[in-house]
Design an enzyme around this catalytic site. Structure first.
Site, PDB file in Angstrom:
ATOM      1  N   CYS A 114       0.999  -1.292  -0.050  1.00 50.12           N
ATOM      2  CA  CYS A 114      -0.259  -0.016   0.076  1.00 50.12           C
ATOM      3  C   CYS A 114       0.820   1.127  -0.185  1.00 50.12           C
ATOM      4  O   CYS A 114       0.233   2.144  -0.194  1.00 50.12           O
ATOM      5  CB  CYS A 114      -0.827  -0.031   1.221  1.00 50.12           C
ATOM      6  N   HIS A 240      -2.785   6.990   2.359  1.00 50.45           N
ATOM      7  CA  HIS A 240      -3.461   5.541   1.859  1.00 50.45           C
ATOM      8  C   HIS A 240      -4.805   5.506   2.634  1.00 50.45           C
ATOM      9  O   HIS A 240      -5.220   5.517   3.583  1.00 50.45           O
ATOM     10  CB  HIS A 240      -2.479   4.451   2.483  1.00 50.45           C
ATOM     11  N   ASN A 270     -10.430   0.011  -0.030  1.00 51.33           N
ATOM     12  CA  ASN A 270      -8.781   0.165  -0.024  1.00 51.33           C
ATOM     13  C   ASN A 270      -8.332  -0.601  -1.489  1.00 51.33           C
ATOM     14  O   ASN A 270      -8.494  -1.715  -1.408  1.00 51.33           O
ATOM     15  CB  ASN A 270      -8.449  -0.732   1.105  1.00 51.33           C
TER      16      ASN A 270
END
Ligand code: UT7
Length: 314
Positions: A114, A240, A270
């Site tokens: 990520c 993020h 996500n």
């Protein structure tokens, strides 16, 4: 001419058209809209419907290149951040080069999960500063639906697919560089893993949650300090997109204006390495971040890895 640094010329993004809502997920596993929205902040996410990682990366890169004022012939470096590419070789960066007709760029994939986009951006900036490249495309892309266990409610409700890309060029002479110094590192642990022959993502959610809410504010402040920018002066804060319950407390802790905080998790879930360029590209498209203003990016995730820097909005 010698490069003094680099700057972002443009962004582009791509999301599959197939929407998966929380109610859809409630038909698949024991969950509900109320739990997902209150614990993570997600309303819906996009799921690839035939698109590959390279397809999505190519679509986002094509848009970024078209908006940059450069052509395929100008690009001499492509870096793709991803942890969900199924093929080991050729890498995604070479496939993007072939799709866009970019003749002979340096082309490599990078996997820090990520935090990948911020790592890739730093690598492009460093290559340009070293004179090893002049114009780069940096892409964050994920097809997490392919490595999600759709019978596991603790992960199935979280992830989505998509891509975001940026075109980077050198700065010369008196022009101020638009990509600030990176703050990066790792805290090796098993808190998030994508393991096995048929890999699925597993994560120790609470452990990562605690780590993110306590450690990410310090990383964010260090990136601002290195760039010489006060958090209150940021025109955008794009962490993020892991959980709204991480994003909002981190924003409060560092003292950034809540109106400039990216909350794309609500509609995209996500998307790991794609989440930062995807969110920022959409904010720019909606006119929410002014050109020339400083924007703080902070990625964190699998590894655990982290990276952040302040960039000037194109
Ligand atoms: O992107 C890389 C970085 N990753 C992150 O930053 C993730 C950080 N962690 C998180 O965002 C959160 O920990 C999660 C969103 C992953 C999980 O939220 P949580 O509030 O930590 O939930 P939990 O795992 O502690 O589970 C709480 C309860 C449990 O039930 P009991 O044991 O209290 O009865 C779970 O079984 O919620 C249950 N649960 C669910 N219930 C309905 C877990 N998943 C679900 C679900 N629907 N999807």
């Amino acid at each position: 001419m010698t490069a003094t640094g680099s700057k972002i010329l443009s962004f582009g993004h791509y999301q599959p058209s197939r929407v998966l809502t929380n109610d859809d997920l409630a038909q698949m596993v024991d969950t509900n809209d109320e739990w997902i929205q209150s614990r993570v902040g997600i309303k819906e996410r996009r799921i690839a419907d035939g698109e590959t990682v390279a397809d999505m990366a190519g679509f986002a890169a094509e848009k970024a290149l078209a908006a940059s004022g450069l052509t395929a012939a100008d690009i001499d470096l492509i870096i793709v951040a991803t942890c969900s590419n199924a093929d080991r070789s050729p890498n995604t960066a070479c496939k993007v080069a072939a799709k866009l007709g970019i003749a002979s760029p340096a082309a490599f994939d990078l996997n820090t999960a990520c935090s990948g986009f911020s790592y890739a951006l730093a690598n492009a900036d460093h290559a340009i500063r070293a004179g090893a490249a002049r114009n780069a495309i940096v892409i964050g892309v994920e097809k997490l639906s392919e490595i999600t266990d759709w019978t596991d409610r603790s992960t199935a409700v979280i992830f989505g697919d998509g891509a975001g890309a940026a075109v980077i060029t050198l700065t010369t002479g008196d022009e101020e560089p638009g990509i600030g110094p990176v703050v990066w590192g790792s805290e090796p642990s098993e808190a998030i893993a994508i393991n096995g022959w048929r890999p699925y993502i597993v994560q120790e959610g609470q452990k990562v949650f605690r780590w993110a809410t306590t450690t990410v504010p310090g990383i964010a402040l260090a990136a601002c300090e290195k760039a010489g920018v006060l958090p209150a002066d940021l025109g955008g804060f794009v962490p993020h997109q892991a959980n709204l319950r991480i994003i909002e407390p981190v924003a409060r802790k560092i003292g950034v204006n809540p109106d400039v905080v990216a909350r794309d998790i609500v509609e995209s879930g996500n998307t790991s390495a794609a989440s930062i360029p995807l969110a920022l590209s959409k904010m720019i498209e909606r006119g929410e971040v002014k050109s020339g203003t400083p924007v703080l990016l902070v990625g964190f995730g699998g590894g655990l890895t982290y990276a952040g820097q302040v960039v000037r909005c194109p």
